[in-house]
Design an enzyme around this catalytic site. Structure first.
Site, PDB file in Angstrom:
ATOM      1  N   LYS A  42      -1.642  -0.897   2.739  1.00 32.94           N
ATOM      2  CA  LYS A  42      -1.617  -0.854   1.261  1.00 32.94           C
ATOM      3  C   LYS A  42      -2.940  -0.429   0.623  1.00 32.94           C
ATOM      4  O   LYS A  42      -3.167  -0.609  -0.566  1.00 32.94           O
ATOM      5  CB  LYS A  42      -1.166  -2.200   0.640  1.00 32.94           C
ATOM      6  CG  LYS A  42       0.159  -2.684   1.130  1.00 32.94           C
ATOM      7  CD  LYS A  42       1.247  -1.664   0.876  1.00 32.94           C
ATOM      8  CE  LYS A  42       1.929  -1.263   2.141  1.00 32.94           C
ATOM      9  NZ  LYS A  42       2.567   0.054   2.046  1.00 32.94           N
ATOM     10  N   SER A  43      -3.821   0.143   1.456  1.00 32.44           N
ATOM     11  CA  SER A  43      -5.095   0.632   0.916  1.00 32.44           C
ATOM     12  C   SER A  43      -5.052   2.121   0.603  1.00 32.44           C
ATOM     13  O   SER A  43      -6.067   2.695   0.215  1.00 32.44           O
ATOM     14  CB  SER A  43      -6.218   0.411   1.938  1.00 32.44           C
ATOM     15  OG  SER A  43      -6.342  -0.934   2.232  1.00 32.44           O
ATOM     16  N   GLY A  44      -3.904   2.769   0.833  1.00 32.90           N
ATOM     17  CA  GLY A  44      -3.816   4.204   0.576  1.00 32.90           C
ATOM     18  C   GLY A  44      -3.746   5.020   1.870  1.00 32.90           C
ATOM     19  O   GLY A  44      -4.088   6.204   1.882  1.00 32.90           O
ATOM     20  N   THR A  45      -3.256   4.381   2.928  1.00 31.58           N
ATOM     21  CA  THR A  45      -3.134   5.053   4.230  1.00 31.58           C
ATOM     22  C   THR A  45      -2.334   6.351   4.114  1.00 31.58           C
ATOM     23  O   THR A  45      -2.715   7.386   4.677  1.00 31.58           O
ATOM     24  CB  THR A  45      -2.404   4.106   5.224  1.00 31.58           C
ATOM     25  OG1 THR A  45      -2.849   2.779   5.004  1.00 31.58           O
ATOM     26  CG2 THR A  45      -2.623   4.519   6.649  1.00 31.58           C
ATOM     27  N   TRP A  47      -1.866   8.329   1.647  1.00 33.74           N
ATOM     28  CA  TRP A  47      -2.653   9.358   0.951  1.00 33.74           C
ATOM     29  C   TRP A  47      -3.714   9.936   1.893  1.00 33.74           C
ATOM     30  O   TRP A  47      -3.888  11.156   1.991  1.00 33.74           O
ATOM     31  CB  TRP A  47      -3.298   8.705  -0.272  1.00 33.74           C
ATOM     32  CG  TRP A  47      -3.955   9.617  -1.238  1.00 33.74           C
ATOM     33  CD1 TRP A  47      -3.763  10.972  -1.394  1.00 33.74           C
ATOM     34  CD2 TRP A  47      -4.927   9.238  -2.221  1.00 33.74           C
ATOM     35  NE1 TRP A  47      -4.553  11.444  -2.414  1.00 33.74           N
ATOM     36  CE2 TRP A  47      -5.268  10.403  -2.925  1.00 33.74           C
ATOM     37  CE3 TRP A  47      -5.530   8.027  -2.574  1.00 33.74           C
ATOM     38  CZ2 TRP A  47      -6.199  10.389  -3.978  1.00 33.74           C
ATOM     39  CZ3 TRP A  47      -6.450   8.011  -3.615  1.00 33.74           C
ATOM     40  CH2 TRP A  47      -6.772   9.177  -4.307  1.00 33.74           C
ATOM     41  N   HIS A 105      -4.451   0.264  12.023  1.00 35.11           N
ATOM     42  CA  HIS A 105      -4.784  -0.810  11.079  1.00 35.11           C
ATOM     43  C   HIS A 105      -5.729  -1.836  11.716  1.00 35.11           C
ATOM     44  O   HIS A 105      -5.997  -2.877  11.135  1.00 35.11           O
ATOM     45  CB  HIS A 105      -3.524  -1.534  10.611  1.00 35.11           C
ATOM     46  CG  HIS A 105      -2.691  -0.760   9.627  1.00 35.11           C
ATOM     47  ND1 HIS A 105      -3.234  -0.023   8.607  1.00 35.11           N
ATOM     48  CD2 HIS A 105      -1.338  -0.644   9.482  1.00 35.11           C
ATOM     49  CE1 HIS A 105      -2.253   0.526   7.890  1.00 35.11           C
ATOM     50  NE2 HIS A 105      -1.096   0.169   8.406  1.00 35.11           N
ATOM     51  N   ARG A 127      -9.711  -0.374  -0.306  1.00 37.25           N
ATOM     52  CA  ARG A 127      -9.202  -0.461  -1.681  1.00 37.25           C
ATOM     53  C   ARG A 127      -9.524  -1.818  -2.272  1.00 37.25           C
ATOM     54  O   ARG A 127      -9.510  -2.835  -1.560  1.00 37.25           O
ATOM     55  CB  ARG A 127      -7.685  -0.252  -1.665  1.00 37.25           C
ATOM     56  CG  ARG A 127      -7.083  -0.084  -3.025  1.00 37.25           C
ATOM     57  CD  ARG A 127      -5.570   0.129  -2.918  1.00 37.25           C
ATOM     58  NE  ARG A 127      -5.021   0.554  -4.183  1.00 37.25           N
ATOM     59  CZ  ARG A 127      -3.730   0.627  -4.452  1.00 37.25           C
ATOM     60  NH1 ARG A 127      -2.854   0.318  -3.525  1.00 37.25           N
ATOM     61  NH2 ARG A 127      -3.312   1.018  -5.639  1.00 37.25           N
ATOM     62  N   ARG A 258       4.500   3.626  -4.773  1.00 38.67           N
ATOM     63  CA  ARG A 258       4.945   2.739  -5.848  1.00 38.67           C
ATOM     64  C   ARG A 258       4.378   3.257  -7.166  1.00 38.67           C
ATOM     65  O   ARG A 258       5.034   3.980  -7.893  1.00 38.67           O
ATOM     66  CB  ARG A 258       4.530   1.289  -5.553  1.00 38.67           C
ATOM     67  CG  ARG A 258       5.232   0.241  -6.414  1.00 38.67           C
ATOM     68  CD  ARG A 258       4.775  -1.152  -6.042  1.00 38.67           C
ATOM     69  NE  ARG A 258       3.348  -1.329  -6.220  1.00 38.67           N
ATOM     70  CZ  ARG A 258       2.781  -1.779  -7.328  1.00 38.67           C
ATOM     71  NH1 ARG A 258       3.514  -2.137  -8.352  1.00 38.67           N
ATOM     72  NH2 ARG A 258       1.457  -1.880  -7.422  1.00 38.67           N
ATOM     73  N   GLY A 260       0.555   4.038  -7.358  1.00 40.92           N
ATOM     74  CA  GLY A 260      -0.553   4.911  -6.965  1.00 40.92           C
ATOM     75  C   GLY A 260      -1.659   5.011  -8.002  1.00 40.92           C
ATOM     76  O   GLY A 260      -2.218   6.085  -8.219  1.00 40.92           O
TER      77      GLY A 260
END
Ligand code: A3P
Length: 301
Positions: A42-45, A47, A105, A127, A258, A260
């Site tokens: 959920k840290s922007g993986t 992206w 991860h 993030r 979701r 972003g």
């Protein structure tokens, strides 16, 4: 009701991933030109996968016929710990085209020794914990009946104690943060918020770090902006491939997208009765957490 987690050498993960983590740590043989993307969930993986894939393959694909238009970012850059070594299976990765691009991860201290000893490059995306927490809470609730989400207080209490997939949060961030100072040519630390604010600057930084700097000609042709646009939240969420179907690890692709944005934590709705009181409690705790984070990073710096 919570997503069940277990601890492996201080790292919280799903029980079904333990065999994979162990096999990955024991058997992965790193190549010096490997590129490893490390993040907490959920840290922007998603992206980071899209951006790095596009930067490193930019001479192979046209932007109007790009693999990202047909394949979700997760299936272009596999996870080592939860995908390739799933159930302890040892994959044959020797013949993959170079540079091999993988994600993980795992915290820095649990990455395989061969990875740390080799000259491979590690890119870490971190993030703001407030947004990471909210994103995680929303994501985990997708696996539960709609009318029975995990209460936000319960989820936060666990997150705060470090019990979250990839957690404890600080250990994960600080391990990579310290490594990025100790081995700056090998470990790049990027913040989601800064990437959002100035993607051009960070894409240049990322490309240089990987040894693929943008040439003047590419700058003139607007390649950086094209990569930015291709990998933007708006573009990726407009593609059919990301609106339906599952990723290879069996998660609905749309669940990785979701809102972003930065700062969504302050706007999210809490689907519980005593909303105002709980909201205040949670926000106070999160703000405290954020403050501690900044000072921890300062001390380490
Ligand atoms: P939100 O839930 O806050 O919207 P991960 O990829 O590590 O699972 O992280 C998912 C988070 O990254 C989600 O955050 C998701 O919306 C956001 N995200 C996905 N693609 C993005 C993109 N191209 N740009 C910015 N954020 C993105």
């Amino acid at each position: 009701k919570n997503i069940h987690l277990t601890q492996y050498q201080g790292h919280w993960t799903s029980p079904q991933h333990i065999a994979a983590v162990m096999a990955f740590r024991e058997h992965f043989e790193s190549h010096s030109d490997d590129i490893i993307l490390t993040t907490q969930p959920k840290s922007g993986t998603t992206w980071l996968k899209a951006l790095t894939f596009t930067v490193t393959n930019r001479n192979l694909h046209d932007f109007d016929n790009h693999p990202l238009l047909k394949t979700n970012p997760h299936d272009l850059v596999p996870f080592l710990d939860i995908e390739l070594y799933a159930n302890g299976h040892i994959p044959d990765l020797t013949n993959l085209p170079s540079p091999r691009l993988f994600a993980s991860h795992l915290p820095y201290n649990l990455l395989p020794t061969s990875m740390i000893k080799s000259d491979c490059r590690i890119i870490y995306l971190c993030r703001n914990p407030k947004d990471t927490f909210v994103s995680m809470w929303k994501f985990n609730n997708k696996f539960l009946p709609e009318d029975a989400p995990v209460p936000i207080q319960e989820a936060f209490e666990l997150f705060y104690k470090g019990i979250t997939p990839g957690g404890p949060f600080w250990e994960h961030v600080l391990g990579h943060w310290k490594a990025s100072f100790k081995r700056p040519e090998r470990v790049l630390f990027i913040k989601y918020e800064e990437l959002k604010e100035d993607p051009t600057f960070h894409l240049r930084r990322l490309a240089e770090f990987l040894g693929y700097p943008f040439s003047l000609e590419e700058e003139r042709r607007g390649i950086i902006e094209k990569i930015q646009r291709l990998c933007s939240f708006e573009n990726l969420t407009s593609l059919d491939v990301n609106k339906s179907g599952n990723t290879r690890i069996g998660i609905k692709t749309e669940n990785y997208f979701r809102r972003g944005v930065v700062g969504d934590w302050s706007k999210f709705e809490i689907a519980i009765d005593e909303q105002p009181r709980v909201k205040k409690w949670v926000f106070d705790k999160i703000c405290q957490f954020w403050k501690n984070w900044k000072s921890k990073l300062k001390q380490t710096h």
